[in-house]
Write a protein that holds these residues in place. Structure first.
Motif, PDB file in Angstrom:
ATOM      1  N   HIS A  98      22.653  15.495 -68.006  1.00  0.00           N
ATOM      2  CA  HIS A  98      22.995  15.952 -69.091  1.00  0.00           C
ATOM      3  C   HIS A  98      22.613  17.189 -69.716  1.00  0.00           C
ATOM      4  N   GLU A 101      20.188  19.751 -74.701  1.00  0.00           N
ATOM      5  CA  GLU A 101      20.118  19.331 -76.082  1.00  0.00           C
ATOM      6  C   GLU A 101      20.108  17.478 -76.099  1.00  0.00           C
ATOM      7  N   LEU A 106      17.864  12.045 -76.253  1.00  0.00           N
ATOM      8  CA  LEU A 106      17.567  10.901 -75.885  1.00  0.00           C
ATOM      9  C   LEU A 106      15.919  10.628 -75.864  1.00  0.00           C
ATOM     10  N   ALA A 117      22.147   2.686 -80.706  1.00  0.00           N
ATOM     11  CA  ALA A 117      22.505   3.846 -79.853  1.00  0.00           C
ATOM     12  C   ALA A 117      24.064   3.944 -79.530  1.00  0.00           C
ATOM     13  N   LEU A 118      24.762   2.831 -79.671  1.00  0.00           N
ATOM     14  CA  LEU A 118      26.172   2.699 -79.507  1.00  0.00           C
ATOM     15  C   LEU A 118      26.963   3.372 -80.691  1.00  0.00           C
ATOM     16  N   PHE A 119      26.262   3.197 -81.776  1.00  0.00           N
ATOM     17  CA  PHE A 119      27.076   3.632 -83.070  1.00  0.00           C
ATOM     18  C   PHE A 119      26.366   4.671 -83.673  1.00  0.00           C
ATOM     19  N   HIS A 120      25.461   5.478 -82.819  1.00  0.00           N
ATOM     20  CA  HIS A 120      24.633   6.474 -83.293  1.00  0.00           C
ATOM     21  C   HIS A 120      25.540   7.715 -83.708  1.00  0.00           C
ATOM     22  N   ARG A 121      25.184   8.216 -84.724  1.00  0.00           N
ATOM     23  CA  ARG A 121      25.847   9.848 -85.169  1.00  0.00           C
ATOM     24  C   ARG A 121      24.413  10.514 -85.497  1.00  0.00           C
ATOM     25  N   ARG A 122      24.592  11.726 -85.145  1.00  0.00           N
ATOM     26  CA  ARG A 122      23.405  12.586 -85.406  1.00  0.00           C
ATOM     27  C   ARG A 122      23.276  12.969 -86.611  1.00  0.00           C
ATOM     28  N   ALA A 127      18.976  16.958 -86.173  1.00  0.00           N
ATOM     29  CA  ALA A 127      19.641  18.289 -85.598  1.00  0.00           C
ATOM     30  C   ALA A 127      18.840  19.423 -85.640  1.00  0.00           C
TER      31      ALA A 127
ATOM     32  N   ARG B   5      31.257  22.464 -72.161  1.00  0.00           N
ATOM     33  CA  ARG B   5      32.119  22.095 -73.254  1.00  0.00           C
ATOM     34  C   ARG B   5      33.509  21.865 -72.927  1.00  0.00           C
ATOM     35  N   SER B 232      29.220   7.745 -76.303  1.00  0.00           N
ATOM     36  CA  SER B 232      28.149   7.355 -77.450  1.00  0.00           C
ATOM     37  C   SER B 232      26.600   7.924 -76.903  1.00  0.00           C
ATOM     38  N   LYS B 233      25.895   7.779 -77.623  1.00  0.00           N
ATOM     39  CA  LYS B 233      24.621   8.095 -77.174  1.00  0.00           C
ATOM     40  C   LYS B 233      24.091   6.950 -76.022  1.00  0.00           C
ATOM     41  N   TYR B 234      24.592   5.830 -76.567  1.00  0.00           N
ATOM     42  CA  TYR B 234      24.357   4.567 -75.368  1.00  0.00           C
ATOM     43  C   TYR B 234      24.731   5.152 -74.161  1.00  0.00           C
ATOM     44  N   LYS B 236      25.302   8.209 -72.975  1.00  0.00           N
ATOM     45  CA  LYS B 236      24.379   9.047 -72.281  1.00  0.00           C
ATOM     46  C   LYS B 236      23.304   8.434 -71.643  1.00  0.00           C
ATOM     47  N   LEU B 237      22.687   7.258 -72.376  1.00  0.00           N
ATOM     48  CA  LEU B 237      21.391   6.710 -71.998  1.00  0.00           C
ATOM     49  C   LEU B 237      21.738   5.894 -70.668  1.00  0.00           C
ATOM     50  N   PRO B 396      26.888  21.034 -85.159  1.00  0.00           N
ATOM     51  CA  PRO B 396      25.925  20.481 -84.149  1.00  0.00           C
ATOM     52  C   PRO B 396      25.564  19.165 -84.143  1.00  0.00           C
ATOM     53  N   GLY B 397      26.192  18.262 -85.363  1.00  0.00           N
ATOM     54  CA  GLY B 397      25.965  16.999 -85.428  1.00  0.00           C
ATOM     55  C   GLY B 397      26.726  16.079 -84.638  1.00  0.00           C
ATOM     56  N   ASP B 398      27.775  16.786 -83.937  1.00  0.00           N
ATOM     57  CA  ASP B 398      28.491  15.838 -82.940  1.00  0.00           C
ATOM     58  C   ASP B 398      27.927  15.666 -81.727  1.00  0.00           C
ATOM     59  N   TRP B 399      27.668  14.588 -81.365  1.00  0.00           N
ATOM     60  CA  TRP B 399      26.820  14.325 -80.023  1.00  0.00           C
ATOM     61  C   TRP B 399      27.330  14.603 -78.734  1.00  0.00           C
ATOM     62  N   GLU B 405      34.643  12.088 -82.500  1.00  0.00           N
ATOM     63  CA  GLU B 405      34.177  10.928 -81.898  1.00  0.00           C
ATOM     64  C   GLU B 405      34.919   9.677 -82.314  1.00  0.00           C
ATOM     65  N   GLN B 407      35.696   5.961 -83.422  1.00  0.00           N
ATOM     66  CA  GLN B 407      35.068   5.226 -84.450  1.00  0.00           C
ATOM     67  C   GLN B 407      35.085   3.510 -83.944  1.00  0.00           C
ATOM     68  N   PRO B 408      34.353   3.098 -83.153  1.00  0.00           N
ATOM     69  CA  PRO B 408      34.498   1.652 -82.608  1.00  0.00           C
ATOM     70  C   PRO B 408      34.372   0.952 -83.778  1.00  0.00           C
ATOM     71  N   ALA B 409      35.113   0.019 -83.953  1.00  0.00           N
ATOM     72  CA  ALA B 409      35.323  -0.998 -84.832  1.00  0.00           C
ATOM     73  C   ALA B 409      33.734  -1.396 -84.996  1.00  0.00           C
ATOM     74  N   ALA B 410      33.101  -1.445 -86.108  1.00  0.00           N
ATOM     75  CA  ALA B 410      31.869  -1.713 -86.447  1.00  0.00           C
ATOM     76  C   ALA B 410      31.625  -3.240 -86.840  1.00  0.00           C
TER      77      ALA B 410
END
Ligand code: ATP
Ligand code: MG
Lengths: 248, 410
Positions: A98, A101, A106, A117-122, A127, B5, B232-234, B236-237, B396-399, B405, B407-410
């Motif tokens: 990774h 950043e 994380l 975490a799945l639907f997380h937006r920063r 930031a 990138r 997603s962040k998940y 990355k996790l 920089p807000g884009d993960w 990104e 948009q999975p159906a929430a």
């Protein structure tokens, strides 16, 4: 002895691996807001002590209390981390695949369950926090690089940055300056002193110049228990300490 | 940083292309089968439609495996079990659709039950005459098994080889169970002789084409969902758990839950693949639980490139096309060829076809840029490709990367 002002309270802790006592009746108390340096020869049990505090290793006997009343032996790693104990490993451990950043992202304090975490937006706040930490650990220009490409010393700093992102109450920092140049070591000492202003910190280190730089109370461990405790001058003048360091 | 990138952007473009190809194929192949005269050079024969439809199901299975193996390091040697369970759920629906047209003409009981002297339908067959119910079970049964299995395995921190072995044991246990006649799933003959699906004849060309299209569209959807998850962040996790599990724990993450979610999603995907597979091949029997089947899936993913989304799909298509060809020409040698392929890939292409392609392209790009710079007499600094400008402009807000990104159906 009252635990109420302590952030960490170990009493009579022992742990054996296959009959070998790595920690032997260890008692150690850290006051809230205190920074402590721990020294000791290889195999003294310094890392094992951190394993016990962070829930990786269960003690065979003894008491381990956090923040005066939380019995750490009843909790696992993730719970202990969420209570506010952060840890830097002896061997710098970052997420190599990774970016810098993403590593910080994380680590950033926040909810730790799957769906957020799945639907997380920063957020803008996150930031900004990451930018701040990148500034502190001097890795701002490398933010999009993979952590695998960092030098050993930079990985140490990234891991310290991850600790900052976690914002724990107590930081356990295992050999932070291994592999660093003198200038980096000095910088790290400065950084840790700054962190210690509003956190409790335990630093394990072999580098005596660095420990002197920190200027805090020193505990010397040997064969799993406390051999000597006091100022660095006091400890290094202690005959038993001299003996274990030279008598090998 | 720039190359990181850029390749991220490149990878996203690759996903988009894959999805477009799959959707195009879902339309074009049925058209070429149904609307073009068999004498035309563009005609796609029905057996090709059925065969490639089957491969697409395998590709979905390989993608499902890669979500846990490539992205989370869980080497499951039992994914064939989830595939087979999804297939059985669909097979049960198809059996109930036969109705009184079976050999024994019993309107309720499938032939094998009449033959085995069943007096009434076992309780667990109720509801399977409804497509919606069977469809729900296609998702629920593999998902539930994976959840329960994963709950115990990940909580007790079984990892590595031990985990692989117990997944293999799981599929083997199911193999033995489904072989038994008194289990109520047709014993070693399994479920077959299907007639209709949703009222359409399963043998008809139009139905086969529809099933093919459904497989292609589902695979496209799965590619999108997997991409959304791993970006997603998940995601990355998930990779963080793969690379340094204990580190994630000391950061406060519950690694077992991270794995459990991926494992369950993956099993559901495998179940869907099995459900699409069964009406296309016309049979489901305990052989699908065979441990070697699950191992083959691992080989597909390894050949294509694990830890990528496109890799397992390419691997599944290529290896199975090779298998069809090989079993036609030299049937006895297929298993040796497969084994040899696995050894060769492990030794020579550890990152699979996609990984090799990427590193080859990466090198070629750097070389080309360097030689261009030399010709022009300037410093061989790689000029930033246009994508970077865009990615630098995003907040920089884009993960994950420069592309928007999902948009999975929430
Ligand atoms: N999981 C384990 N199993 C068996 N023995 C262990 C285990 N963890 C630690 N030990 C042993 O316990 C002793 C203390 O190790 P520890 O890592 O705590 O020492 P240390 O003070 O951190 O040393 P160093 O300065 O080399 O890092 C060593 O002899 C080590 O071999
Ligand atoms: Mg140590």
């Amino acid at each position: 002895m009252s635990k109420s002002h302590t952030i960490l309270y170990l009493d009579g802790v022992s742990v054996s691996f296959d009959g070998f006592r790595a920690i032997n009746n260890l008692s150690l108390v850290l006051d809230k807001g205190e920074m402590r340096a721990i020294i000791g020869p290889n195999g003294a049990g310094k890392t094992t002590m951190m394993d016990i505090v962070t829930g990786k290793t269960r003690p065979d006997e003894g008491e381990v209390f956090f923040d005066g009343q939380i019995d750490l032996t009843r909790h696992d790693e993730a719970e202990i981390a969420m209570m506010g104990i952060g840890r830097k490993f002896q061997k710098p451990t970052v997420f190599e695949n990774h970016t810098i950043e993403e590593n910080l992202m994380l680590a950033l304090k926040g909810p730790r369950s799957i769906f957020p975490a799945l639907f997380h937006r920063r957020s803008a706040a996150e930031a900004r926090q990451i930018d701040d930490i990148l500034g502190i650990i001097r890795l701002g220009d490398k933010r999009d690089q993979l952590a695998a490409n960092l030098s050993h010393g930079q990985k140490q700093w990234l891991e310290i940055g991850m600790l900052l992102a976690q914002d724990p109450k107590l930081l356990l920092v295992d050999e932070p300056v291994a592999g660093m140049t003198d200038a980096e070591t000095e910088e790290t000492a400065r950084l840790l002193k700054e962190i210690a202003r509003d956190h409790s910190v335990i630093v394990v280190e072999h580098d005596m110049h660095f420990v002197r730089e920190l200027g805090v109370k020193v505990t010397c461990l040997h064969e799993g228990s406390v051999l000597s405790e006091g100022t660095l001058d006091f400890v290094s003048a202690d005959e038993r300490v001299v003996e274990v360091y030279l008598g090998r | 940083m720039i190359t990181g990138r850029f390749f991220a952007a490149g990878a996203d473009r690759r996903i988009a292309i894959t999805i477009l190809i799959l959707l195009a194929v879902a339309v074009i192949v049925p058209l070429l089968n149904l609307a073009v005269s068999p004498t035309s050079g563009f005609y796609v024969p029905s057996y090709i439609v059925a065969l490639t439809g089957k491969y697409l199901c395998y590709a979905l299975l390989a993608l499902a495996l890669d979500l846990v193996w490539g992205y989370c390091g869980i080497l499951s040697l039992g994914h064939g079990a989830f595939f087979a369970l999804g297939g059985y759920a669909m097979g049960m629906y198809l059996m109930r659709q036969i109705g009184a047209r079976g050999v024994y003409g019993n309107p309720i009981l499938p032939d094998f039950m009449v033959f085995l002297n069943y007096k009434e339908l076992p309780w667990f067959w109720t509801g399977f005459d409804h497509f919606w119910f069977a469809g729900l079970m296609v998702l629920a049964i593999p998902g539930l098994l994976a959840f329960v299995f994963g709950w115990f395995a990940f909580r007790s921190r079984v990892t590595g080889v031990y985990l692989s072995i117990i997944t293999q044991a799981m599929t083997y246990a199911l193999l033995l169970a489904f072989f038994r006649n008194d289990m109520g799933f047709g014993g070693n003959n399994g479920l077959t002789d299907f007639k209709d699906i949703l009222g359409f004849n399963v043998q008809a060309d139009a139905t086969r084409s529809a099933l093919f299209a459904a497989s292609a569209v589902t695979l496209a959807l799965a590619v999108f969902v997997t991409w959304a998850i791993v970006g997603s962040k998940y995601g990355k996790l998930l990779m963080a758990v793969r690379d340094a599990e204990s580190r994630t724990r000391f950061l406060g993450w519950r690694a077992e839950n991270v794995k459990l979610f991926a494992f369950t999603v993956s099993a559901v995907m495998a179940g869907i693949a099995g459900a699409l597979y069964v009406p296309q091949v016309g049979i489901i029997n305990p052989g699908e639980f065979e441990p070697s089947n699950s191992i083959e899936v691992v080989i597909w993913a390894a050949v294509g490139g694990r830890g990528t989304i496109v890799g397992p799909i390419i691997g599944a298509l290529l290896v199975n096309a090779g298998k069809s060809w090989f079993t036609g020409v030299l049937p006895e040698f297929w298993l040796f060829a497969l084994g040899g392929l696995f050894v060769a890939v492990t030794l020579l292409l550890p990152k699979g076809i996609v990984g090799m392609w990427d590193s080859w392209r990466g090198n070629a790009k750097a070389l080309r840029a360097a030689s261009l710079a030399e010709e022009a007499g300037i410093d061989p600094v790689v000029p930033p490709p246009p994508q970077i400008v865009r990615s630098a402009a995003t907040r920089p807000g884009d993960w994950s990367s420069s592309s928007p990104e999902p948009q999975p159906a929430a």
